[in-house]
Design a protein around this motif. Sequence first.
Motif, PDB file in Angstrom:
ATOM      1  N   LEU A 166       0.815  -1.217   0.000  1.00  0.00           N
ATOM      2  CA  LEU A 166       0.000   0.000   0.000  1.00  0.00           C
ATOM      3  C   LEU A 166       0.846   1.263   0.000  1.00  0.00           C
ATOM      4  N   ALA A 167       0.319   2.324  -0.613  1.00  0.00           N
ATOM      5  CA  ALA A 167       0.967   3.635  -0.504  1.00  0.00           C
ATOM      6  C   ALA A 167       0.893   4.078   0.953  1.00  0.00           C
ATOM      7  N   ILE A 168       1.921   4.807   1.420  1.00  0.00           N
ATOM      8  CA  ILE A 168       1.946   5.196   2.833  1.00  0.00           C
ATOM      9  C   ILE A 168       0.919   6.274   3.137  1.00  0.00           C
ATOM     10  N   GLY A 182      -2.123   6.319   3.776  1.00  0.00           N
ATOM     11  CA  GLY A 182      -3.473   6.264   3.231  1.00  0.00           C
ATOM     12  C   GLY A 182      -3.642   7.075   1.959  1.00  0.00           C
ATOM     13  N   LEU A 183      -2.538   7.358   1.275  1.00  0.00           N
ATOM     14  CA  LEU A 183      -2.647   8.133   0.032  1.00  0.00           C
ATOM     15  C   LEU A 183      -3.266   7.275  -1.070  1.00  0.00           C
TER      16      LEU A 183
END
Lengths: 111, 389
Positions: A10-12, A14-15
């Motif tokens: 996942l992108a850090i 919550g982006l």
Amino acid sequence: MAKEKGYKELAIGGLILEAGNAAAYKTGGWRTYRPLVDKDTCTNCLQCWLFCPDVCIDVEGGKMVGYDYDHCKGCGICATICPVKAIKMVLETEGSVDADRKGCFHSKKKG
Amino acid sequence: MQRIAALTGNEAAAEAMRQIEPDVVAAYPITPQTELMQKFAQFVADGIVKTEVVLVESEHSAMSACVGACAAGARVMTATSSQGLALMWEIVYIAASTRLPIVMTVVNRALSAPINIHCDHSDSMGCRDSGWIQLYSENPQEVYDNVVQAVRIAEHPDVLLPVMPTLDGFIISHTLERVETLADDAVKKFIGEWRPAYPLLDVDHPITFGALDLQDYYFEHKKQQAEAMTRAKEVILAIGKEYGKLTGRGYGFFDEYRTDDAEYIILCLGSAAGTVKSVVDELRNRGRKVGVLKLRVFRPFPDGELARAIGHARAIAVLDRAEGFNAVGGPLAPEVKSALYKKSDADVCNYVYGLGGRDLSPVMIRSVFDDLAEGRADARQAIHLGVRE
């Protein structure tokens, strides 16, 4: 439903890195009641289209032609706002979404 | 080439900020931080730095503006104290969880009520679990050094977490001391250019910040954040070492002072360490095996390293400059106790001291070492050091 990603993929923070992907998030599963429109009563005034908070009213050539059941949460605003009472809400467990396909029926044919 | 100047802790932080020259600073004045931002605002007003200073109507807005600017892609700094930090509270969490490398100097001051403008650690300890890296400073020199390193730590691609360098209000913030500062270009070279991976203002690559994250992904993002805090340990050490090569002042997780063969050790944060060191020297001259460990990095908590450094002691006193109101003691002691659990036979006791700026005197520190040596320290509940009966 797509497979959910693990934390390493996942992108850090919550982006969300791709634009316009909200359509991929199908909210139809939240629904308790499903809207159905009687096309014989419907006047195609498109007030349902105007008021639907989830852009779930399908319109073709200026006419209301049914629902996007992948994203309709069954809020019932379309049924409440319809000036000719052409829209009814039925329990999701009654009948089947597949059978209702686009959410339109003709009362004359049925009766 | 280093320069030597007489600076207060606030001036040392402002000087570091001048050299860092962040893109955006949004701040609200609060005692004892006011002088810090006043000095920095003067640099901006004089045209010495090109930073955009955003004047806001509260600290809540200050942190909000910092979050917005940092998400946009700017290098962002601010500073606060006490109630100001408390008012920032919800946005402090958002900064960390959105992984925005903001650097905020916190000039430690007691939390109300009753109103008190003097030093204790109840403000920064209040957000110890908010996901910010916390560095505590002993004197103006360390304030300067920590602020410069904070930028590097925060922006490191393995970390990307906000950093909070702290200094004791008035005790450090308003005390003039000798400070060695780097040349401007040396600081610029050390911190490098900030290249955010996902700047919101990059209109060719539109992204979303702060989207909804329910049962399906929130947990995964928290795990990422926890891992970043773990990775920060290595980064902090590497940057502390590199800074040491540049300045001769290297930094680790903590500063061990005469602890190697010490039987009795005091562990503390911030300015208290200076006073404890002088008492340690005095007692060592009388043949007592005592030492002090000054913790610099409280978040991430260096538990294994701490156990290795002081686990050999017979007894350890943890000094807390904040009450925990947990009916046990301050917030630092339980972390030290859990770090030593099953790794050391040392007795660990807790002293709460210096609340609201109450002085920590050498007499009190001697009494703590006496308590340790004579087995008088209550191992369960904290002793309030210097409170009147």
